[in-house]
Design an enzyme around this catalytic site. Structure first.
Site, PDB file in Angstrom:
ATOM      1  N   ARG A  21      34.089  12.366 -12.555  1.00 44.84           N
ATOM      2  CA  ARG A  21      34.671  13.157 -13.628  1.00 44.84           C
ATOM      3  C   ARG A  21      34.035  14.534 -13.726  1.00 44.84           C
ATOM      4  O   ARG A  21      32.813  14.656 -13.738  1.00 44.84           O
ATOM      5  CB  ARG A  21      34.525  12.435 -14.968  1.00 44.84           C
ATOM      6  CG  ARG A  21      35.431  11.232 -15.043  1.00 44.84           C
ATOM      7  CD  ARG A  21      35.139  10.338 -16.208  1.00 44.84           C
ATOM      8  NE  ARG A  21      35.907   9.098 -16.068  1.00 44.84           N
ATOM      9  CZ  ARG A  21      36.903   8.732 -16.872  1.00 44.84           C
ATOM     10  NH1 ARG A  21      37.235   9.480 -17.892  1.00 44.84           N
ATOM     11  NH2 ARG A  21      37.555   7.625 -16.650  1.00 44.84           N
ATOM     12  N   SER A 188      48.034   4.877 -26.161  1.00 41.12           N
ATOM     13  CA  SER A 188      47.775   6.307 -26.014  1.00 41.12           C
ATOM     14  C   SER A 188      48.135   6.871 -24.652  1.00 41.12           C
ATOM     15  O   SER A 188      48.244   8.077 -24.515  1.00 41.12           O
ATOM     16  CB  SER A 188      46.309   6.584 -26.295  1.00 41.12           C
ATOM     17  OG  SER A 188      45.518   6.035 -25.270  1.00 41.12           O
ATOM     18  N   THR A 244      40.654   5.813 -36.580  1.00 43.53           N
ATOM     19  CA  THR A 244      39.618   6.815 -36.301  1.00 43.53           C
ATOM     20  C   THR A 244      39.803   8.011 -37.223  1.00 43.53           C
ATOM     21  O   THR A 244      40.908   8.285 -37.682  1.00 43.53           O
ATOM     22  CB  THR A 244      39.672   7.286 -34.840  1.00 43.53           C
ATOM     23  OG1 THR A 244      38.567   8.181 -34.611  1.00 43.53           O
ATOM     24  CG2 THR A 244      40.960   8.029 -34.525  1.00 43.53           C
ATOM     25  N   LYS A 247      40.727  11.776 -34.415  1.00 46.88           N
ATOM     26  CA  LYS A 247      41.925  12.248 -33.705  1.00 46.88           C
ATOM     27  C   LYS A 247      42.780  13.047 -34.689  1.00 46.88           C
ATOM     28  O   LYS A 247      42.418  14.161 -35.008  1.00 46.88           O
ATOM     29  CB  LYS A 247      42.572  11.087 -32.980  1.00 46.88           C
ATOM     30  CG  LYS A 247      41.666  10.685 -31.785  1.00 46.88           C
ATOM     31  CD  LYS A 247      42.023   9.443 -31.028  1.00 46.88           C
ATOM     32  CE  LYS A 247      40.958   9.179 -29.955  1.00 46.88           C
ATOM     33  NZ  LYS A 247      41.042   7.853 -29.342  1.00 46.88           N
ATOM     34  N   THR A 277      22.410   4.847 -38.264  1.00 49.18           N
ATOM     35  CA  THR A 277      22.468   5.808 -39.358  1.00 49.18           C
ATOM     36  C   THR A 277      23.913   6.044 -39.802  1.00 49.18           C
ATOM     37  O   THR A 277      24.824   6.095 -38.976  1.00 49.18           O
ATOM     38  CB  THR A 277      21.803   7.121 -38.914  1.00 49.18           C
ATOM     39  OG1 THR A 277      20.435   6.824 -38.618  1.00 49.18           O
ATOM     40  CG2 THR A 277      21.877   8.194 -39.979  1.00 49.18           C
ATOM     41  N   THR A 362      41.250   4.783 -16.562  1.00 51.43           N
ATOM     42  CA  THR A 362      41.950   4.977 -17.838  1.00 51.43           C
ATOM     43  C   THR A 362      43.394   4.470 -17.726  1.00 51.43           C
ATOM     44  O   THR A 362      43.931   3.902 -18.676  1.00 51.43           O
ATOM     45  CB  THR A 362      41.922   6.462 -18.238  1.00 51.43           C
ATOM     46  OG1 THR A 362      40.559   6.909 -18.175  1.00 51.43           O
ATOM     47  CG2 THR A 362      42.450   6.681 -19.623  1.00 51.43           C
TER      48      THR A 362
HETATM   49  C1  LIG Z   1      39.902   6.953 -28.923  1.00 54.66           C
HETATM   50  C2  LIG Z   1      40.198   5.511 -29.167  1.00 54.66           C
HETATM   51  C3  LIG Z   1      39.305   4.711 -29.888  1.00 54.66           C
HETATM   52  C4  LIG Z   1      37.937   5.181 -30.247  1.00 54.66           C
HETATM   53  O1  LIG Z   1      37.967   6.100 -31.275  1.00 54.66           O
HETATM   54  P1  LIG Z   1      36.786   7.175 -31.389  1.00 54.66           P
HETATM   55  O2  LIG Z   1      36.772   7.540 -32.807  1.00 54.66           O
HETATM   56  O3  LIG Z   1      37.124   8.270 -30.439  1.00 54.66           O
HETATM   57  O4  LIG Z   1      35.520   6.471 -30.954  1.00 54.66           O
HETATM   58  C5  LIG Z   1      39.708   3.430 -30.226  1.00 54.66           C
HETATM   59  N1  LIG Z   1      40.906   2.943 -29.868  1.00 54.66           N
HETATM   60  C6  LIG Z   1      41.770   3.677 -29.136  1.00 54.66           C
HETATM   61  C7  LIG Z   1      43.082   3.091 -28.767  1.00 54.66           C
HETATM   62  C8  LIG Z   1      41.434   4.971 -28.743  1.00 54.66           C
HETATM   63  O5  LIG Z   1      42.266   5.679 -27.981  1.00 54.66           O
END
Ligand SMILES: *Cc1c(COP(=O)(O)O)cnc(C)c1O
Length: 409
Positions: A21, A188, A244, A247, A277, A362
């Site tokens: 990468r 995704s 999350t 995103k 933490t 991926t």
């Molecule tokens: C990015 C992702 C996560 C992890 O989320 P982060 O906040 O980036 O650690 C979990 N599940 C899926 C499907 C993702 O694409």
């Protein structure tokens, strides 16, 4: 023993498999998203980012930036400890209240990332249930797979979004055995959507719990940004919703939401929650501001849907191999790792357009692709420039215009 040589060999393996990468060094420009500065070979060049998971540009929204900077000024920057050791800030508690409300659940629990929330949440729930069987969609994210692994429980994989296969597997299990179905709403890489209601029907029929990753949907779907489950009015039928803050909400952190007892159990048993933490107050405040904003404002969602539709139409119109789908994710298929990397490099170097290559692991080998994520801040002029650039790259590299079928399972 020559330890160093083992690492050199490991890197060589990545390189020979086209899996090494290379990261582009990007400096985001607040107020000018999706423009950014690309740093390479001591030079700085302005580029357009087309592959950000800051799907709505909320990472630079004035309310979000203000929440972070003001909280940093008033509370300082660090959390000061784990949640147990003085890290339970008011900002984190407020954020959890916003998130529980977003998903119509009793409670939510915030983690330092979505990855950790899946790994810790899934492993903890599964371990607490005696002899739990995990039923996992074939395309689930690595963070879910790691949670499954850490639980030590038995796992069976159902074919991606395949209700018939899931039912076949459920039918073969002792009805009394605890079962947890793990799936995502928006996947995704292909940008397709799970049959959430159908999975919940099966869960009820066969006595299973449901765990839904809405990472690629929160903020963007549903009248208040509660995700696909909100849009389809099935939030109350899903036991645990995971999301999350990094995103569409544009900040950092992850969470699970569910009934008071489930969330309390995860809080009390998950090492990935207990021994690390807490999220710092400025980060929690910024995330809460973003969640709050997107509950009340549909402008970002409408703008995204409009620009996504225009991008798909432009690329389709130019005969580029866009994988059809109904979400904000626009995969353009290439099907070869080195060509995918070459296309990405050429887009950046010749056209100032940044779309990183998506290669194995991926996505499955043979389904390498460019994954384009239009935001409300990509203008029609950006879309026209993207289309011209892709057409040039496809011609220069002799890339196929065929959309091959979805990945093998
Ligand atoms: C990015 C992702 C996560 C992890 O989320 P982060 O906040 O980036 O650690 C979990 N599940 C899926 C499907 C993702 O694409």
């Amino acid at each position: 023993m020559d330890y160093r040589q083992f690492f050199v060999n490991a890197i060589d393996r990545l390189q020979s498999e086209n899996r090494y990468r290379v990261f582009a060094q990007i400096e985001r420009a607040a107020g000018r998203f999706p423009a950014a500065i690309w740093h390479a070979d001591g030079e700085a060049r302005e580029i357009t980012v087309w592959c950000s998971n800051d799907y709505l540009g909320m990472g630079q929204h004035p309310d979000v930036v203000a929440a972070m900077t003001e909280t940093a000024r008033t509370c300082g920057v660090g959390a000061g400890g784990t949640r147990n050791i003085s890290g339970t800030s008011r900002a984190v508690v407020d954020l959890e209240t916003e998130l529980a409300d977003l998903h119509g659940k009793d409670a939510a629990l915030v983690f330092t990332s979505g990855y950790v929330s899946n790994e810790a949440g899934i492993a903890t729930l599964a371990k607490l249930l005696p002899d739990c069987l995990l039923l996992s969609d074939a395309f689930n994210h690595n963070s879910m797979i790691e949670g499954i692994r850490r639980s030590g429980c038995d796992k069976v994989v159902f074919r991606h979004n395949d209700l018939a296969h899931l039912e076949e597997l459920l039918r073969g299990v002792d009805p009394a055995r605890p079962k947890l179905i793990l799936f995502e709403s928006v996947y995704s890489m292909d940008g397709d959507i799970a049959p959430i209601a159908g999975i919940c029907d099966l869960a009820r029929r066969y006595g299973a719990m449901t765990y839904l990753d809405e990472v690629h949907a929160v903020g963007m779907y549903g009248p208040r940004g509660g995700g696909i489950a909100e849009r389809e009015r099935v939030m109350d039928r899903v036991d645990v919703i995971e999301g999350t803050l990094a995103k569409a909400f544009g900040v950092m952190g992850g969470y699970v939401a569910g009934s008071r007892d489930i969330v309390d159990a995860i809080r009390g048993y998950a090492p990935g929650f207990i021994f690390t933490t807490a999220l710092p107050p400025p980060v929690a405040a910024a995330a809460a501001a973003s969640v709050r904003h997107l509950k009340h404002s549909g402008a970002e969602r409408r703008g995204q849907a409009r620009q996504v539709a225009r991008t798909k139409a432009a690329l389709d119109g130019a005969g580029l191999p866009v994988l059809a789908g109904s979400t904000h994710i626009v995969p353009v298929m290439i099907g070869d790792a080195s060509l995918c990397k070459a296309a990405s490099d050429r887009l950046l170097e010749r056209h100032g357009i940044y779309i990183q290559p998506i290669n194995y692991p991926t996505v499955p080998r043979g389904t390498e692709r460019l994954r384009i994520t239009p935001t409300p801040l990509h203008t029609d002029a950006h879309i026209a420039a993207l289309t011209d650039a892709l057409v040039e790259v496809w011609a220069a590299l002799g890339l196929s215009r065929a959309v091959f079928a979805q990945a093998a399972e």
